[in-house]
Design an enzyme around this catalytic site. Structure first.
Site, mmCIF file in Angstrom:
data_model
loop_
_atom_site.group_PDB
_atom_site.id
_atom_site.type_symbol
_atom_site.label_atom_id
_atom_site.label_comp_id
_atom_site.label_asym_id
_atom_site.label_seq_id
_atom_site.Cartn_x
_atom_site.Cartn_y
_atom_site.Cartn_z
ATOM 1 N N CYS A 77 37.263 78.993 17.725
ATOM 2 C CA CYS A 77 37.322 80.439 17.986
ATOM 3 C C CYS A 77 36.638 81.204 16.849
ATOM 4 O O CYS A 77 35.432 81.096 16.661
ATOM 5 C CB CYS A 77 38.771 80.858 18.191
ATOM 6 S SG CYS A 77 38.987 82.587 18.647
ATOM 7 N N ASP A 81 36.197 80.801 30.139
ATOM 8 C CA ASP A 81 36.531 81.611 28.967
ATOM 9 C C ASP A 81 36.145 83.066 29.248
ATOM 10 O O ASP A 81 34.967 83.402 29.342
ATOM 11 C CB ASP A 81 35.768 81.085 27.760
ATOM 12 C CG ASP A 81 36.195 81.721 26.447
ATOM 13 O OD1 ASP A 81 36.673 82.876 26.471
ATOM 14 O OD2 ASP A 81 36.027 81.074 25.399
ATOM 15 N N HIS A 122 39.391 79.692 27.205
ATOM 16 C CA HIS A 122 39.289 79.770 25.752
ATOM 17 C C HIS A 122 40.433 78.960 25.135
ATOM 18 O O HIS A 122 41.499 78.832 25.709
ATOM 19 C CB HIS A 122 39.395 81.239 25.325
ATOM 20 C CG HIS A 122 39.004 81.483 23.900
ATOM 21 N ND1 HIS A 122 37.696 81.617 23.512
ATOM 22 C CD2 HIS A 122 39.742 81.614 22.777
ATOM 23 C CE1 HIS A 122 37.644 81.837 22.213
ATOM 24 N NE2 HIS A 122 38.880 81.826 21.741
#
Length: 299
Positions: free
Chosen positions: A175, A232, A267
């Site tokens: 991330c 995502d 994600h």
């Protein structure tokens, strides 16, 4: 000023978690050596699905000098071994909590000196902030990329003095840390390879984040493997296409970079302490990460 690109990344993490709410603001379990979970977004009983033991490893907190600043980091390595290939492990916005520490131990069991530095400790303790908006505005949104790159340089220097062979240097991150992987692969000529897990690729320039991965893609020193989720909501697939075009016009390392997109993965699909975890892409991505490092001289 608050970096709205980072907020979007943070929101993608929250949106992947259907258990949002008051329970996510309770303090979760803490591991040994001061490594804790981020209370802001974790269910009260959250634990890592993968638990990597520390037996046979030298594992725990160390302090790295950065021009007089004492930066904490978590490191793991096989006991008694020197001349080890080095992997920098860059955390999500939640800092070096147990999932990141466990990831470092996984690398150590694969024969690496793995180091996860606390890259926003100057701005605050991400693990202690109980509100996601406050975390973004008061901690993450104040972290300059230049500070991060300098801290990583100091981490590499520490590794070289503590059993690591920095001629075999890799970097991986998740991330927020995934974005920094791309930047560091362009910053440090010693980087042999990187693995970026769902890090944002584009964004608006700001004083703290003057360039984004797509802006520096052509100048990579080591090839990067991007592991991304097709579902995502925070990283549109067209931004991956933009990154591919930028890489294709760049250095040999840029051209050698590659992407794997898992169609149904959200994600944070590798984050095994969150509902976003997807076992098959996480395990496949891990195998690919190790193979990528071996293929590119980080072994």
């Amino acid at each position: 000023m608050l970096n709205t690109d980072l907020i979007t990344d943070g929101h993608a993490l929250i949106d992947a978690d259907p258990a949002r709410g008051q329970a996510n603001r309770r303090t979760a379990l803490k591991a040994a050596l001061g490594v804790g979970y981020a209370a802001a977004v974790l269910p009260a009983l959250a634990q890592t699905a993968v638990k990597t033991p520390a037996d046979g490893l030298t594992a725990g907190e160390v302090v790295i000098d950065v021009n007089g600043f004492r930066m904490p980091a978590y490191r793991a390595a096989p006991v008694g071994k020197t001349g080890l290939p080095v992997v920098l492990v860059l955390s999500e916005i939640f800092g070096v909590h147990e999932y990141i520490a466990d990831t470092a131990r996984r690398f150590a069991r694969a024969g690496y000196l793995a180091i996860a530095p606390e890259l926003f400790v100057r701005q605050g303790d991400a693990k202690s902030v109980s509100d996601i908006a406050k975390l973004m505005s008061e901690v993450i949104g104040k972290v300059p990329d230049a500070q991060v790159l300098g801290d990583l340089d100091a981490t590499v220097k520490w590794a070289a003095a503590n059993g690591g062979d920095t001629s075999k240097l890799g970097v991986t991150g998740f991330c927020w840390g995934g974005r920094e992987v791309w930047l560091y692969a362009a910053h440090n000529p010693a980087v042999k390879a990187g693995v970026a897990w769902y890090g944002r690729l584009v964004g608006q320039a700001s004083e703290l984040t003057p360039k984004h991965p797509v802006d520096i893609a052509a100048g990579l020193h080591g090839p990067v493997l991007g592991l991304y989720g097709g579902a995502d909501t925070g990283i549109p697939l067209d931004t991956i296409d933009k990154m591919k075009s930028a890489l294709a016009a760049g250095s040999a390392a840029a051209k050698a970079s590659n992407f794997v997109v898992y169609p149904d993965a959200p994600h944070a699909f590798h984050a095994d302490y969150r509902p976003s975890f997807r076992k098959e892409p996480a395990e496949d991505g891990w195998k690919r990460a190790l193979a990528w490092f071996r293929q590119n001289g980080v072994a």
